[in-house]
Motif scaffolding. Sequence first.
Motif, short mmCIF file in Angstrom:
data_model
loop_
_atom_site.label_atom_id
_atom_site.label_comp_id
_atom_site.label_asym_id
_atom_site.label_seq_id
_atom_site.Cartn_x
_atom_site.Cartn_y
_atom_site.Cartn_z
N ASN A 455 0.82 -1.21 0.00
CA ASN A 455 0.00 0.00 0.00
C ASN A 455 0.85 1.26 0.00
O ASN A 455 0.48 2.27 -0.58
N MET A 456 2.01 1.19 0.68
CA MET A 456 2.92 2.34 0.71
C MET A 456 3.44 2.64 -0.70
O MET A 456 3.48 3.79 -1.13
N ALA A 457 3.85 1.57 -1.41
CA ALA A 457 4.33 1.75 -2.79
C ALA A 457 3.21 2.23 -3.70
O ALA A 457 3.42 3.09 -4.57
N GLU A 458 2.01 1.69 -3.50
CA GLU A 458 0.88 2.09 -4.35
C GLU A 458 0.53 3.55 -4.14
O GLU A 458 0.27 4.28 -5.11
N MET A 459 0.55 3.99 -2.89
CA MET A 459 0.24 5.40 -2.62
C MET A 459 1.29 6.31 -3.25
O MET A 459 0.96 7.35 -3.82
N PHE A 465 -0.04 9.86 -10.10
CA PHE A 465 -0.66 9.77 -11.41
C PHE A 465 -2.19 9.71 -11.38
O PHE A 465 -2.81 9.54 -12.43
N THR A 466 -2.78 9.80 -10.22
CA THR A 466 -4.25 9.85 -10.15
C THR A 466 -4.75 11.09 -9.42
O THR A 466 -5.85 11.57 -9.69
N LYS A 467 -3.93 11.62 -8.50
CA LYS A 467 -4.35 12.81 -7.75
C LYS A 467 -3.58 14.05 -8.16
O LYS A 467 -4.16 15.11 -8.38
N VAL A 468 -2.24 13.92 -8.28
CA VAL A 468 -1.42 15.09 -8.60
C VAL A 468 -1.49 15.41 -10.10
O VAL A 468 -1.98 16.46 -10.50
N GLN A 469 -1.02 14.47 -10.92
CA GLN A 469 -1.04 14.68 -12.37
C GLN A 469 -2.29 14.01 -12.94
O GLN A 469 -2.33 12.79 -13.07
N TYR A 530 -2.76 19.65 -12.73
CA TYR A 530 -1.61 19.42 -11.84
C TYR A 530 -1.98 19.95 -10.46
O TYR A 530 -2.00 21.15 -10.23
N ASN A 531 -2.31 19.03 -9.57
CA ASN A 531 -2.79 19.40 -8.24
C ASN A 531 -1.77 19.05 -7.18
O ASN A 531 -1.12 18.01 -7.24
N ILE A 532 -1.65 19.91 -6.19
CA ILE A 532 -0.69 19.70 -5.10
C ILE A 532 -1.47 19.64 -3.79
O ILE A 532 -2.36 20.46 -3.54
N TYR A 533 -1.11 18.66 -2.96
CA TYR A 533 -1.83 18.42 -1.70
C TYR A 533 -0.87 18.55 -0.52
O TYR A 533 0.32 18.25 -0.62
N ILE A 638 6.30 12.06 -25.58
CA ILE A 638 4.85 12.04 -25.40
C ILE A 638 4.57 11.00 -24.30
O ILE A 638 4.81 9.81 -24.49
N GLU A 639 4.09 11.47 -23.15
CA GLU A 639 3.81 10.58 -22.02
C GLU A 639 2.30 10.41 -21.89
O GLU A 639 1.57 11.41 -21.83
N ILE A 640 1.85 9.17 -21.81
CA ILE A 640 0.43 8.87 -21.60
C ILE A 640 0.26 8.39 -20.17
O ILE A 640 0.89 7.41 -19.76
N ARG A 641 -0.56 9.09 -19.41
CA ARG A 641 -0.69 8.79 -17.97
C ARG A 641 -1.13 7.35 -17.73
O ARG A 641 -0.61 6.67 -16.85
N GLN A 642 -2.09 6.86 -18.52
CA GLN A 642 -2.60 5.51 -18.30
C GLN A 642 -1.51 4.47 -18.52
O GLN A 642 -1.48 3.44 -17.84
#
Length: 787
Positions: A455-459, A465-469, A530-533, A638-642
Amino acid sequence: MLWKKMIRDILENKVAYLACAIVISIGLMAYTAMSMAKDNLFIAKDEFYQEYKFADGFAMVKAIPLSIAKELEKMEGINEVSGRLVKDVRVSMEESTNENVYLRLISLHTPAGNELNGIKVFEGALPEKDRRQILLAEKFYHAHDLQLGDKIKVIIDGKMVELSVSGSGQSPEYVYALQDLQSLTNDPAKFEVAYMPYEDLQQLFTQKGLVNDISFTLDPGIEFADIEHKLKSELKQYELESLYSAEDQLSNAMLSEELKQMERMSSSLPVIFLIIAAIILYIMLKRLVESQRGQIGTLKAFGYRNTEILFHYLGYGLFIGLVGGIFGGLLGTALSVSLMEVYQTFFSLPNLGAQFSLKYFFLGIIMSALFSLAASFQGVRGIIKLQPAEAMHPVVPTFLNKTWLERIPGFWSMFNVQGRMAIRNLVRNKNRSFFTFIGMVFTFSMMAAFFSLGNMAEMMVLDQFTKVQKQDAKLTFSQPLPLQETVRELKHVDGVKLVEPLLEIPVSLKFINHKEDVVALGISDNTTLYNIYDKAGNLVDIPKTGIMLSEQVADKLHVKVGDVLQLESNLANDTKRNIIVERIVPQYLGANVYLSQETLVNILDQGEMVTSALIAIDKQSIPNLKDRYHTSKFVSTIEIRQEMIDKYYELMEMTAYSLWVMAIIAIVTGFAIVYNSSIISLAERKRELASLRIIGMTPREVMEVISIEQWFIGIAGMITGIPLAIAMNKAMSKSMSSDLYTIPDLTSPDAIVLAFIGTIFAIWISQRSVARKVKQLDLVGVLKERE
């Protein structure tokens, strides 16, 4: 005679002693395997770096004449300089039409290869000039199943160019080839390096006589910091983009970080397991001595000296320590072979192989023996004080008044007779209850910590790539482009819903005597892609005038909110600017600083521009976007997030085996702790339990006394283990994090639930074993007691 007695005693409780030996074996297996693998990696790394002259420092500039780059050798402190042309190009592979494949083309200057960062050739030969040949990195060569003489197509300045494969090889500079810091792991099928004669490369990129990459070695006794400022001044006029030492070179940094982690784990993991085993052994021998008081008194009466009896009981610990140490060493040696096979898939070190080391094998056995002897001595030292007459009669039982639990209104009425007996045993035998409690706490916390690793690695990755970018695609440009024209162009692409320009600029930050080179991100106002938390998970706004730092950068600069930094960039017309730190935020991948795009543009004072663009686009339109800019000379990547997310899940499938091994180790260790506690408790209370059977209790009712006591301690231990699990995860996060990434100190609810299930399972299994032993009690034999 004493040896026979020891063997008989061990065989009577063989499962308990075996469980203790297993705990020792697990710790020493980790120690031996990791230590051997670490040494093999160090040896292979040092040999490869030395033989092929890995450079001490690197510099990237926009362009500098090769002759002037070579003149840097005259600078005091610099020994040897190699100037190269380095360009990233997209590859058109027939089997990878829908994927982005890149090669980093690096120039060769001599028939024998470059003087620094040389190349070990595995197949074929170095490319010849005027023939458009390239030598490919070995992993790329095999990943695409290429043969000598095969043709591959690359896109240079918008044109398709065909190159011929002359061979495969490896350089110490790209042992772990990553395109950039955002790459999750090296993927030889998607990115690697290739080498081409300088004469051919300069012609293809119309860079005659120019280079953009400089590597150099230092004179003996000279540190990188000694020449850094002077070298930066010399190269500033050539638009210096980055200057860094071998320590910060991406491939070397990844390899060095892996070696540091292995060093930390090889020294900490075995100590943890040996301490657990020592506690178990201490409890076992302390209770064994208490249960054999009569035998000890008889031995003393027959003339055995205190030292003889002491050494007899120390032999129990030494025997278990040696058995655990030998098996741990053998298992660790076997595991080291598998570890080296894993590392060979990640790191391209030609001389890497599994070599057996007697040093770690015997060191493990010595450590095991010393820990076991120390634990045994603490457990049995009390026998020295016993006089024969005192030892030959049982311990006088202590009679206590009501326990404090009995005085709680309504609490006592909740239990039947067996439950009340269990509670009284629990409170009155404080030492036994305490050690059982400690075992439960550690069992639970260890499981929760190991189960949290995934879970640490997944977070770390998925948050990025799901919350920030949150963009669907990111285009990185080969050079800064005009802002308005670029955004307008991208908005007209079919399927594009939103375009947000991004400015990524290398900067130097200074605070007092601390300095850090980082990439500053200029983010547009009211960004949604691009969101920062902050640490609490709240979305934060980009500061309007100041700067926002990642925690890694703030720690290195030793700054806090409100401090004023000096910002400098080679792309800025004004050399230095003071800027205030407005916020510090966590960042898991990389280490950046954040400014509003307007602020960064004002600092650079070169007008509005953009270095990359974040794009929200319909999924079905992504292939069209790739086709449109596939051959563009302005688009470098060209980077694709998925694709990044899919790559992470693919990586997790590869590491799932390791996570399961850790989980099994946690469960086995937990079972060993709980089982030992149960068996020792049973051995200590045989007379008491046999008495209950004699007065009419069934085996099930007798077992109920033990079960209630153990479940009571188990539940308390699991609850207490939650904060310890959190502390263990914080410690793991700190030890595993590096300058390149930060492991979040996350203890997930899933891990807590799994740890509860695992601990309950360990308790249940151990109780089944104890229940069988209760049924097998020899009532007459147990109740015979010498007075």
